[in-house]
Design a protein around this motif. Structure first.
Motif, PDB file in Angstrom:
ATOM      1  N   GLU A   1       9.259  -4.668  -6.035  1.00  0.00           N
ATOM      2  CA  GLU A   1       8.582  -3.482  -6.564  1.00  0.00           C
ATOM      3  C   GLU A   1       8.915  -2.255  -5.711  1.00  0.00           C
ATOM      4  O   GLU A   1       9.195  -1.173  -6.250  1.00  0.00           O
ATOM      5  N   THR A   2       8.903  -2.426  -4.405  1.00  0.00           N
ATOM      6  CA  THR A   2       9.259  -1.308  -3.525  1.00  0.00           C
ATOM      7  C   THR A   2      10.693  -0.854  -3.770  1.00  0.00           C
ATOM      8  O   THR A   2      10.977   0.350  -3.872  1.00  0.00           O
ATOM      9  N   ILE A   3      11.598  -1.812  -3.859  1.00  0.00           N
ATOM     10  CA  ILE A   3      13.016  -1.500  -4.108  1.00  0.00           C
ATOM     11  C   ILE A   3      13.163  -0.676  -5.381  1.00  0.00           C
ATOM     12  O   ILE A   3      13.895   0.331  -5.414  1.00  0.00           O
ATOM     13  N   LYS A   4      12.456  -1.073  -6.436  1.00  0.00           N
ATOM     14  CA  LYS A   4      12.545  -0.360  -7.716  1.00  0.00           C
ATOM     15  C   LYS A   4      11.912   1.031  -7.629  1.00  0.00           C
ATOM     16  O   LYS A   4      12.472   2.006  -8.140  1.00  0.00           O
ATOM     17  N   VAL A   5      10.745   1.113  -6.988  1.00  0.00           N
ATOM     18  CA  VAL A   5       9.996   2.377  -6.964  1.00  0.00           C
ATOM     19  C   VAL A   5      10.762   3.466  -6.220  1.00  0.00           C
ATOM     20  O   VAL A   5      10.779   4.625  -6.644  1.00  0.00           O
ATOM     21  N   ILE A   6      11.403   3.093  -5.119  1.00  0.00           N
ATOM     22  CA  ILE A   6      12.117   4.123  -4.342  1.00  0.00           C
ATOM     23  C   ILE A   6      13.580   4.253  -4.772  1.00  0.00           C
ATOM     24  O   ILE A   6      14.310   5.093  -4.233  1.00  0.00           O
ATOM     25  N   GLY A   7      13.992   3.450  -5.744  1.00  0.00           N
ATOM     26  CA  GLY A   7      15.356   3.559  -6.257  1.00  0.00           C
ATOM     27  C   GLY A   7      16.416   3.130  -5.258  1.00  0.00           C
ATOM     28  O   GLY A   7      17.517   3.693  -5.221  1.00  0.00           O
ATOM     29  N   LEU A   8      16.124   2.098  -4.472  1.00  0.00           N
ATOM     30  CA  LEU A   8      17.042   1.636  -3.436  1.00  0.00           C
ATOM     31  C   LEU A   8      18.048   0.647  -4.024  1.00  0.00           C
ATOM     32  O   LEU A   8      17.671  -0.268  -4.770  1.00  0.00           O
ATOM     33  N   ALA A  55       0.823  -1.208   0.000  1.00  0.00           N
ATOM     34  CA  ALA A  55       0.000   0.000   0.000  1.00  0.00           C
ATOM     35  C   ALA A  55       0.857   1.259   0.000  1.00  0.00           C
ATOM     36  O   ALA A  55       0.605   2.210  -0.759  1.00  0.00           O
ATOM     37  N   TYR A  56       1.862   1.278   0.853  1.00  0.00           N
ATOM     38  CA  TYR A  56       2.711   2.467   0.955  1.00  0.00           C
ATOM     39  C   TYR A  56       3.519   2.677  -0.330  1.00  0.00           C
ATOM     40  O   TYR A  56       3.804   3.820  -0.712  1.00  0.00           O
ATOM     41  N   THR A  57       3.878   1.590  -0.984  1.00  0.00           N
ATOM     42  CA  THR A  57       4.588   1.711  -2.270  1.00  0.00           C
ATOM     43  C   THR A  57       3.701   2.369  -3.310  1.00  0.00           C
ATOM     44  O   THR A  57       4.150   3.238  -4.073  1.00  0.00           O
ATOM     45  N   ASN A  58       2.432   1.981  -3.337  1.00  0.00           N
ATOM     46  CA  ASN A  58       1.525   2.586  -4.310  1.00  0.00           C
ATOM     47  C   ASN A  58       1.232   4.047  -3.964  1.00  0.00           C
ATOM     48  O   ASN A  58       1.100   4.891  -4.849  1.00  0.00           O
ATOM     49  N   LEU A  59       1.157   4.338  -2.669  1.00  0.00           N
ATOM     50  CA  LEU A  59       0.983   5.733  -2.260  1.00  0.00           C
ATOM     51  C   LEU A  59       2.201   6.561  -2.658  1.00  0.00           C
ATOM     52  O   LEU A  59       2.066   7.722  -3.076  1.00  0.00           O
ATOM     53  N   TYR A  60       3.379   5.968  -2.584  1.00  0.00           N
ATOM     54  CA  TYR A  60       4.596   6.673  -2.998  1.00  0.00           C
ATOM     55  C   TYR A  60       4.576   6.953  -4.506  1.00  0.00           C
ATOM     56  O   TYR A  60       5.035   8.012  -4.953  1.00  0.00           O
ATOM     57  N   LYS A  61       4.046   6.018  -5.280  1.00  0.00           N
ATOM     58  CA  LYS A  61       3.899   6.263  -6.725  1.00  0.00           C
ATOM     59  C   LYS A  61       2.994   7.463  -6.981  1.00  0.00           C
ATOM     60  O   LYS A  61       3.222   8.244  -7.910  1.00  0.00           O
ATOM     61  N   ALA A  62       1.965   7.584  -6.162  1.00  0.00           N
ATOM     62  CA  ALA A  62       0.999   8.673  -6.336  1.00  0.00           C
ATOM     63  C   ALA A  62       1.515   9.989  -5.789  1.00  0.00           C
ATOM     64  O   ALA A  62       1.261  11.061  -6.368  1.00  0.00           O
ATOM     65  N   ASN A  63       2.229   9.926  -4.672  1.00  0.00           N
ATOM     66  CA  ASN A  63       2.622  11.152  -3.969  1.00  0.00           C
ATOM     67  C   ASN A  63       3.930  10.898  -3.216  1.00  0.00           C
ATOM     68  O   ASN A  63       3.928  10.680  -2.006  1.00  0.00           O
ATOM     69  N   THR A  68       7.065  11.238  -1.068  1.00  0.00           N
ATOM     70  CA  THR A  68       7.586  12.148  -0.048  1.00  0.00           C
ATOM     71  C   THR A  68       8.792  11.493   0.620  1.00  0.00           C
ATOM     72  O   THR A  68       8.927  10.257   0.622  1.00  0.00           O
ATOM     73  N   ASP A  69       9.646  12.299   1.207  1.00  0.00           N
ATOM     74  CA  ASP A  69      10.820  11.765   1.899  1.00  0.00           C
ATOM     75  C   ASP A  69      10.403  10.917   3.097  1.00  0.00           C
ATOM     76  O   ASP A  69      11.024   9.884   3.391  1.00  0.00           O
ATOM     77  N   GLU A  70       9.350  11.366   3.801  1.00  0.00           N
ATOM     78  CA  GLU A  70       8.874  10.607   4.959  1.00  0.00           C
ATOM     79  C   GLU A  70       8.420   9.207   4.552  1.00  0.00           C
ATOM     80  O   GLU A  70       8.766   8.214   5.201  1.00  0.00           O
ATOM     81  N   LEU A  71       7.661   9.135   3.487  1.00  0.00           N
ATOM     82  CA  LEU A  71       7.138   7.842   3.041  1.00  0.00           C
ATOM     83  C   LEU A  71       8.267   6.951   2.538  1.00  0.00           C
ATOM     84  O   LEU A  71       8.271   5.735   2.790  1.00  0.00           O
ATOM     85  N   LYS A  72       9.237   7.531   1.860  1.00  0.00           N
ATOM     86  CA  LYS A  72      10.386   6.744   1.403  1.00  0.00           C
ATOM     87  C   LYS A  72      11.114   6.122   2.580  1.00  0.00           C
ATOM     88  O   LYS A  72      11.499   4.940   2.537  1.00  0.00           O
ATOM     89  N   GLN A  73      11.301   6.874   3.657  1.00  0.00           N
ATOM     90  CA  GLN A  73      11.975   6.342   4.823  1.00  0.00           C
ATOM     91  C   GLN A  73      11.163   5.230   5.480  1.00  0.00           C
ATOM     92  O   GLN A  73      11.727   4.235   5.948  1.00  0.00           O
TER      93      GLN A  73
END
Length: 391
Positions: free
Chosen positions: A257-264, A192-200, A202-207
């Motif tokens: 998917e999370t790893i890719k989305v946040i560029g980790l 869920a948080y990964t999809n929210l990060y795709k939408a919006n 933020t640094d907080e959500l990435k952490q």
């Protein structure tokens, strides 16, 4: 793989989505809550919070990937029901169950259910740019963090009453234990948080996502066996010797998917993703191409459950795209043949059976209900379409 994906897209658009679209409740909103084994629609059945969120995600994502307006129309319809009937405007959060008219039936709050609401609302925002939907997704995210997160244990709690007082986790416990922490909730918070990060983003959500990945690696994943733990007490002690094969292969691609989305960039996490996929491929796949359900102690549940097959399709595609190992291509082809032959309900107006028993017969269980919706098999189809389109 292109020809297989074309077949999968046809299956999605001609078999899966039309089945669920027939459940649109024009009078009371949302989708009808039950289709029994004999394909009778029960128009007065309860409607689930998780189910509605999963439907909303499905039709939002289907519109994003295919561009077909009829899917967006269903997404609008589902969004309105979730916003107006499933959201508790007094105590906040998504109800577990409402009745067919949209009146609260089971008002408990569960972090798992809240996470699916975030997942769905962020997907709806991605295709509509509705600031109202994004605001609601962020409100539920903040609620999850304030009420549902135990900072000391780095764990998400599970179940609460309507007013957000903690209660026993009855809805996501099984096998004779009541778990204070579950793998299932954590992988879906991550999703869920990964999809929210795709939408919006933020640094907080990435952490939060980085922290969640670390928790999966350090607390849930067993580096020796390559399996994920399932049920834990408050101190992260495992409560039962259980292997959930479908959840493991699902978690492998969700984490990736999370790893890719946040560029980790983290070699140990990348290796974990592939180790899980290889482990499930070697341990639980059957000669007929299917993936069995689970193992508790030395007892195997060899039921072939619909969602387990769907998630394995995506998990092996993800692993193949990383490695180009032909074993994963072969697994995908054999599994798709099994799904077509056994899991797909060939009756007129059918969809997918809940499961196939070890003897090869379909389980006589509801085809549509609060736990069985369009989410797993539609998502597998959409993942194939989207990933192949990018090649």
């Amino acid at each position: 793989m292109i020809k297989l994906t074309e077949e999968i897209q046809q299956h999605l658009e001609q078999k899966i989505l039309p089945f669920w679209m027939k459940l649109k409740d024009e009078q009371h909103g949302g989708f009808y809550g039950e289709v029994d084994y004999n394909l009778n629609i029960h128009k007065r059945a309860d409607k689930g919070g998780i189910a509605t969120a999963r439907f909303l995600w499905t039709f939002s994502a289907a519109y994003r990937v295919t561009g077909k307006e009829e899917y967006l129309e269903h997404a609008h319809h589902l969004y309105q029901f979730l916003r107006d009937k499933l959201y508790d405007h007094k105590h906040l959060g998504i109800y577990w169950i409402v009745n067919y008219q949209g009146q609260p039936r089971d008002t408990r709050k569960h972090v798992y259910a809240q996470s699916f609401a975030i997942y769905a609302l962020s997907e709806y925002y991605r295709v509509t740019k509705s600031e109202e939907a994004l605001q609601l997704a962020n409100e539920i995210y903040q609620l999850n963090e304030e009420k549902g997160y135990d900072e000391e244990n780095r764990a998400y709690c599970e179940e609460f009453d309507q007013s957000w007082n903690p209660i026993s986790n009855e809805m996501l416990s099984e096998n004779g234990v009541v778990a204070e922490i579950t793998m299932n909730t954590h992988i879906h918070v991550l999703e869920a948080y990964t999809n929210l990060y795709k939408a919006n983003p933020t640094d907080e959500l990435k952490q939060r996502l980085i922290d969640l990945l670390e928790v999966h690696y350090e607390r849930i994943y067993n580096k020796d066996t390559k399996f994920l733990g399932v049920f834990f007490d408050k101190q992260w002690n495992s409560l039962v010797d259980m292997k959930s094969f479908g959840h493991d292969i699902e978690a492998s691609w969700l984490m990736d998917e999370t790893i890719k989305v946040i560029g980790l960039e983290d070699e140990k996490l990348d290796q974990m993703v592939l180790d899980i996929a290889y482990n499930i491929a070697g341990y639980a796949m059957q000669e007929d191409g299917s993936l069995i359900n689970e193992q508790v102690d030395d007892q195997y549940d060899k039921t072939r459950i619909w969602w387990v097959q769907a998630e394995a399709m995506v998990g092996y595609l993800n692993a193949f795209q990383h490695t180009q190992d032909p074993i994963f291509k072969r697994l995908i082809e054999n599994l798709w043949n099994y799904i077509k032959e056994h899991i797909v309900d060939k009756r007129e107006n059918g969809e997918w059976y809940w499961s196939i028993e070890p003897n090869g017969n379909p389980t006589e269980r509801t085809i549509g209900e609060p736990w069985k919706t369009s989410y797993h098999n539609s998502r597998f189809c959409l993942e194939f379409i989207e990933r192949m389109n990018k090649q």
